[in-house]
Scaffold this motif. Structure first.
Motif, short mmCIF file in Angstrom:
data_model
loop_
_atom_site.label_atom_id
_atom_site.label_comp_id
_atom_site.label_asym_id
_atom_site.label_seq_id
_atom_site.Cartn_x
_atom_site.Cartn_y
_atom_site.Cartn_z
N ILE A 13 6.48 128.40 74.64
CA ILE A 13 6.93 127.64 73.49
C ILE A 13 5.96 126.99 72.65
O ILE A 13 6.23 126.76 71.38
N GLY A 14 4.88 126.83 73.04
CA GLY A 14 3.74 126.17 72.37
C GLY A 14 3.96 124.45 72.13
O GLY A 14 4.91 124.06 72.99
N ASP A 15 3.35 124.29 71.29
CA ASP A 15 3.64 122.79 70.85
C ASP A 15 4.96 122.53 70.21
O ASP A 15 5.09 123.05 69.28
N THR A 16 5.86 121.76 70.89
CA THR A 16 7.40 121.54 70.40
C THR A 16 7.60 120.96 69.03
O THR A 16 8.30 120.98 68.48
N ASN A 17 6.37 120.20 68.62
CA ASN A 17 6.30 119.64 67.37
C ASN A 17 5.71 120.55 66.09
O ASN A 17 5.56 120.13 65.05
N GLY A 18 5.32 121.49 66.52
CA GLY A 18 4.70 122.69 65.36
C GLY A 18 5.80 123.59 65.22
O GLY A 18 7.02 123.42 65.57
N ILE A 19 5.41 124.57 64.94
CA ILE A 19 6.52 125.94 64.20
C ILE A 19 6.91 126.92 65.53
O ILE A 19 7.60 127.63 65.24
N GLU A 22 10.49 127.32 66.07
CA GLU A 22 11.24 127.93 65.02
C GLU A 22 11.03 129.35 64.93
O GLU A 22 12.05 130.14 64.62
N VAL A 23 9.82 130.01 65.04
CA VAL A 23 9.69 131.32 65.06
C VAL A 23 9.96 131.92 66.10
O VAL A 23 10.55 133.26 66.05
N THR A 46 18.50 122.18 75.74
CA THR A 46 18.72 121.26 74.53
C THR A 46 17.96 121.42 73.44
O THR A 46 18.45 121.11 72.39
N LEU A 47 16.63 121.53 73.47
CA LEU A 47 15.63 121.83 72.69
C LEU A 47 15.99 122.91 71.61
O LEU A 47 16.16 122.66 70.30
N PHE A 48 16.24 124.22 72.45
CA PHE A 48 16.58 125.14 71.49
C PHE A 48 17.96 125.25 70.64
O PHE A 48 18.20 125.88 69.83
N LYS A 49 18.92 124.57 71.53
CA LYS A 49 20.29 124.22 70.66
C LYS A 49 20.03 123.45 69.36
O LYS A 49 20.47 123.54 68.41
N GLN A 50 19.08 122.41 69.46
CA GLN A 50 18.66 121.59 68.45
C GLN A 50 18.29 122.44 67.24
O GLN A 50 18.33 122.21 66.19
N VAL A 51 16.91 123.08 67.79
CA VAL A 51 16.37 123.94 66.79
C VAL A 51 17.38 125.02 66.11
O VAL A 51 17.33 125.16 64.84
N ARG A 52 18.18 125.48 66.84
CA ARG A 52 19.26 126.28 66.50
C ARG A 52 20.19 125.72 65.16
O ARG A 52 20.44 126.28 64.06
N LYS A 310 10.19 122.27 58.13
CA LYS A 310 10.65 122.79 56.61
C LYS A 310 11.41 123.77 56.63
O LYS A 310 11.67 124.37 55.50
N HIS A 311 11.49 124.75 57.69
CA HIS A 311 12.48 126.00 57.88
C HIS A 311 11.62 126.84 56.97
O HIS A 311 12.65 127.79 56.69
#
Length: 335
Positions: A13-19, A22-23, A46-52, A310-311
């Motif tokens: 998933i890379g750095d979770t505070n980057g994009i 999201e991508v 939990t993280l991906f539910k929040q991103v969704r 910023k989506h």
């Protein structure tokens, strides 16, 4: 490849505070992806539910599974591998986001080495905050080369018929000239040729080699590397029957679109190759690590902290990285 599934593609998933997250969510929101592969995200439910929720991406659905030996076909699978509750601080690299990116990468790499995955797509990391006892490398390429016990690898940027590789990778520009030797050039050219044949199906690849110095050294006036190292190496390769040409001045080569006349370009250092590549193909470019026993791709962009949250991040490069991994796996397996 396990015939019960489409190609099993691990996703770090890379750095979770980057994009990265999201991508990933935007790419996986299109269920047609499941016609090509079985995606396996290594992260946190939990993280991906929040991103969704943040993206209002109602079409993104995933199935949490215990491990890569229990995947669900025709679903986006997610393996929880981040032990602590992760607080998002979008746009700001933190020790916690660096550790999460490393935990994800290590878990996916272990399963890939164990044969539970067919390939790996890596979202962008921060090369500083990921550093740890298990990761003392300049980037993904160097880590994966070591992890999978490859003698050497090659950074190869791909977008359709445009392919640009680099002799040297993540290092200071001042250290590059001392690294350019005939032995290194021959090894990198050999990896590139073998990858073009094995991974892209090009039986007799044509490779253009760039010079190190401005104007390819102007016959030694602006530098001796072309005269003493690069040109003799090209002549050696030609004598062995390979279609290797150059050295070409880097600016004029791309300016005159000579890259369209060959199957790949070998640049001497990182920015010499990546600046023209990203100028021509930033939106859909893919970073592929050639020379490994496994298949790994990534988008050609970084963490993009300035737009995180910023989506507005485009998922095109990540999606292309996923498809490129599938294409190479299919080419290698003869499917």
């Amino acid at each position: 490849m396990d015939n019960r599934y489409k190609m099993r593609i691990g996703i770090s998933i890379g750095d979770t505070n980057g994009i990265g997250p999201e991508v990933i969510v935007k790419t996986m929101s299109d269920s047609r992806i499941l016609n090509y592969c079985t995606p396996v995200i290594y992260g946190s439910g939990t993280l991906f539910k929040q991103v969704r929720e943040n993206l209002k991406a109602e079409h993104f659905q995933f199935q949490q599974v215990e491990g890569a030996n229990a995947l669900v076909p025709r679903k986006v699978n997610l393996i929880n591998c981040i032990s602590e509750e992760l607080e998002l601080n979008l746009g700001n690299p933190t020790p916690e986001s660096g550790k999460a990116s490393l935990d994800s990468l290590l878990a996916a790499s272990r399963d890939l080495k164990a044969g539970l995955l067919d390939g790996l797509v890596t979202a962008p990391i921060n090369k500083d905050n990921i550093q740890a006892e298990e990761f003392n490398f300049p980037g993904h390429t160097e880590f994966l080369t070591s992890y999978f016990d490859a003698p050497e690898s090659l950074m190869l940027l791909v977008s359709g018929d445009l392919r640009v590789a680099t002799v040297t990778g993540h290092m200071s520009v001042r250290d590059v000239p001392a690294k350019i030797t005939e032995a290194l050039l021959i090894r990198k050219l050999t990896i590139l040729q073998e990858s073009l044949r094995r991974d892209f199906g090009i039986l007799k690849p044509r490779i253009a080699v760039l010079g190190l110095n401005p104007h390819a050294g102007e016959k030694g006036l602006l530098g001796r590397e072309e005269v003493e190292i690069i040109r003799p190496t090209i002549l050696q390769m030609k004598e062995r029957g390979h279609l290797v040409f150059g050295p070409y001045p880097a600016d004029g080569f791309f300016g005159m679109r000579q890259h369209t006349q060959v199957d790949a370009v070998l640049a001497m250092y990182h920015d010499q190759g990546l600046i023209p590549f990203k100028t021509l193909a930033f939106e859909n470019g893919v970073n592929y690590t050639a020379g490994l026993p496994i298949v790994r791709t990534s988008p050609d962009h970084g963490t993009a902290y300035d737009i995180a949250g910023k989506h507005i991040a485009s998922e095109t490069s990540f999606r292309e990285a996923l498809f490129q991994a599938c294409d190479i796996i299919r080419m290698r397996s003869g499917v």
